[in-house]
Design a protein around this motif. Sequence first.
Motif, short mmCIF file in Angstrom:
data_model
loop_
_atom_site.label_atom_id
_atom_site.label_comp_id
_atom_site.label_asym_id
_atom_site.label_seq_id
_atom_site.Cartn_x
_atom_site.Cartn_y
_atom_site.Cartn_z
N ARG A 113 0.84 -1.20 0.00
CA ARG A 113 0.00 0.00 0.00
C ARG A 113 0.87 1.24 0.00
O ARG A 113 2.00 1.26 0.54
N GLY A 114 0.35 2.28 -0.63
CA GLY A 114 1.01 3.58 -0.67
C GLY A 114 -0.01 4.68 -0.41
O GLY A 114 -1.21 4.52 -0.65
N ALA A 115 0.47 5.82 0.08
CA ALA A 115 -0.41 6.94 0.39
C ALA A 115 0.35 8.24 0.20
O ALA A 115 1.58 8.29 0.34
N TRP A 116 -0.39 9.27 -0.11
CA TRP A 116 0.19 10.61 -0.28
C TRP A 116 -0.87 11.63 0.13
O TRP A 116 -2.08 11.41 -0.06
N GLY A 117 -0.42 12.76 0.66
CA GLY A 117 -1.38 13.79 1.03
C GLY A 117 -0.72 15.06 1.49
O GLY A 117 0.51 15.15 1.64
N ARG A 118 -1.55 16.06 1.71
CA ARG A 118 -1.11 17.36 2.23
C ARG A 118 -1.25 17.36 3.75
O ARG A 118 -2.27 16.92 4.30
N ASN A 119 -0.22 17.85 4.42
CA ASN A 119 -0.24 17.90 5.87
C ASN A 119 -0.77 19.25 6.35
O ASN A 119 -0.37 20.31 5.84
N MET A 120 -1.66 19.18 7.31
CA MET A 120 -2.18 20.37 7.98
C MET A 120 -1.92 20.19 9.47
O MET A 120 -2.74 19.63 10.20
N GLY A 121 -0.73 20.59 9.87
CA GLY A 121 -0.31 20.33 11.24
C GLY A 121 0.00 18.85 11.40
O GLY A 121 0.81 18.28 10.67
N LEU A 122 -0.66 18.19 12.34
CA LEU A 122 -0.44 16.77 12.59
C LEU A 122 -1.38 15.89 11.78
O LEU A 122 -1.30 14.66 11.87
N ASN A 123 -2.27 16.47 11.02
CA ASN A 123 -3.23 15.72 10.21
C ASN A 123 -2.82 15.75 8.74
O ASN A 123 -2.26 16.74 8.25
N ARG A 124 -3.12 14.67 8.06
CA ARG A 124 -2.88 14.60 6.62
C ARG A 124 -4.13 14.07 5.93
O ARG A 124 -4.73 13.07 6.36
N ILE A 125 -4.51 14.71 4.85
CA ILE A 125 -5.64 14.28 4.04
C ILE A 125 -5.12 14.09 2.61
O ILE A 125 -4.48 14.97 2.05
N GLY A 126 -5.39 12.91 2.05
CA GLY A 126 -4.90 12.63 0.72
C GLY A 126 -5.51 11.38 0.14
O GLY A 126 -6.67 11.05 0.42
N ALA A 127 -4.74 10.67 -0.66
CA ALA A 127 -5.20 9.47 -1.35
C ALA A 127 -4.29 8.31 -1.00
O ALA A 127 -3.11 8.49 -0.65
N ALA A 128 -4.85 7.11 -1.09
CA ALA A 128 -4.10 5.88 -0.82
C ALA A 128 -4.53 4.82 -1.83
O ALA A 128 -5.59 4.93 -2.46
N ALA A 129 -3.67 3.82 -1.98
CA ALA A 129 -3.99 2.72 -2.89
C ALA A 129 -3.37 1.45 -2.33
O ALA A 129 -2.27 1.46 -1.78
N LEU A 130 -4.10 0.34 -2.48
CA LEU A 130 -3.67 -0.97 -2.00
C LEU A 130 -3.79 -1.98 -3.12
O LEU A 130 -4.82 -2.04 -3.81
N VAL A 131 -2.74 -2.77 -3.28
CA VAL A 131 -2.77 -3.93 -4.17
C VAL A 131 -2.59 -5.15 -3.29
O VAL A 131 -1.58 -5.27 -2.58
N ALA A 132 -3.57 -6.08 -3.30
CA ALA A 132 -3.55 -7.22 -2.38
C ALA A 132 -3.95 -8.49 -3.10
O ALA A 132 -4.66 -8.46 -4.12
N ALA A 133 -3.49 -9.59 -2.54
CA ALA A 133 -3.87 -10.93 -3.02
C ALA A 133 -4.32 -11.73 -1.81
O ALA A 133 -3.60 -11.82 -0.80
N GLU A 134 -5.50 -12.31 -1.89
CA GLU A 134 -6.06 -13.07 -0.78
C GLU A 134 -6.61 -14.41 -1.30
O GLU A 134 -6.92 -14.56 -2.49
N GLY A 135 -6.75 -15.36 -0.37
CA GLY A 135 -7.31 -16.67 -0.72
C GLY A 135 -6.23 -17.67 -1.08
O GLY A 135 -5.03 -17.34 -1.14
N ASP A 136 -6.66 -18.91 -1.30
CA ASP A 136 -5.71 -19.95 -1.72
C ASP A 136 -5.48 -19.77 -3.23
O ASP A 136 -6.29 -20.17 -4.05
N ILE A 137 -4.36 -19.11 -3.52
CA ILE A 137 -4.06 -18.70 -4.90
C ILE A 137 -4.08 -19.91 -5.82
O ILE A 137 -3.49 -20.96 -5.53
N GLY A 138 -4.76 -19.76 -6.93
CA GLY A 138 -4.90 -20.83 -7.90
C GLY A 138 -6.21 -21.55 -7.83
O GLY A 138 -6.64 -22.17 -8.81
N VAL A 139 -6.87 -21.50 -6.67
CA VAL A 139 -8.18 -22.16 -6.51
C VAL A 139 -9.25 -21.10 -6.23
O VAL A 139 -10.22 -20.95 -6.98
N HIS A 140 -9.09 -20.38 -5.12
CA HIS A 140 -9.98 -19.27 -4.79
C HIS A 140 -9.10 -18.02 -4.68
O HIS A 140 -8.49 -17.76 -3.63
N THR A 141 -9.03 -17.28 -5.76
CA THR A 141 -8.10 -16.15 -5.84
C THR A 141 -8.88 -14.85 -5.89
O THR A 141 -9.82 -14.70 -6.70
#
Length: 239
Positions: A113-141
């Motif tokens: 996962r990656g994320a980027w955003g603008r900081n406003m003090g201790l808070n950040r608002i931006g966008a994120a993206a996740l690439v994931a693989a779950e399950g028993d790969i090859g059967v239930h992917t």
Amino acid sequence: MFLTSLVFALAARAEEPQPEPAPEAEPANGEEQAPAAEAPPAPAPAPSPPVTVAPPPPPPPANMGPEEVLTMPSLTLDRVPPRQSYDLALQISYGQVAYFRDAVPPWIGFGIRGAWGRNMGLNRIGAAALVAAEGDIGVHTYLSLEPSLAWDFVSQGKKGGIQLGANIGPALGYVVHNETVVTERSFEVAPAAAVRIGWSQGWTRVGRRLFAVVEPKVRYADDGLSAVVALVIGSGGGR
């Protein structure tokens, strides 16, 4: 006889009166005698440079107590949060596999996962993206790409602090069902939401930090909720 005459002659000459010394001449016409030349006066000492005295500090206002006068506020400029920042992390998850809740038990998944955003003090608002693989790969992917809007809060501290955050967005999934002779493939879209809490290093002087958070997440897929919890470890930077 001759000696007697010489003695009498010398004695007679000694008895003759001696002339008196001439008196000192007085100045004519009543003029006074010029005084003797005087020595030149000694040079005056050089003047000393002026002494500058700093004015005393102004008195404190009458309505301020002694503690307020003695206590001076301090401003620390190091470890300042950056104007914008990014994260990159790896995650390992465990939970229900979307679209296969009845076919397989809870399974392990992996993601980046990656994320980027603008900081406003201790808070950040931006966008994120996740690439994931779950399950028993090859059967239930289940392969997913999850773009989302992200909010993160990172408390500041030299020894680290708390990181809080939340994500919401669509989960774009590529589903492969290969349990029978016929392989089924499909593209699915499902809403997803996540929250996270964990530890984060405070921003360093060069805008770097490490973090480790736990992220529970749900997806609404195939007319039901699929719950997953992930451990996310990564680092961030900013400027």
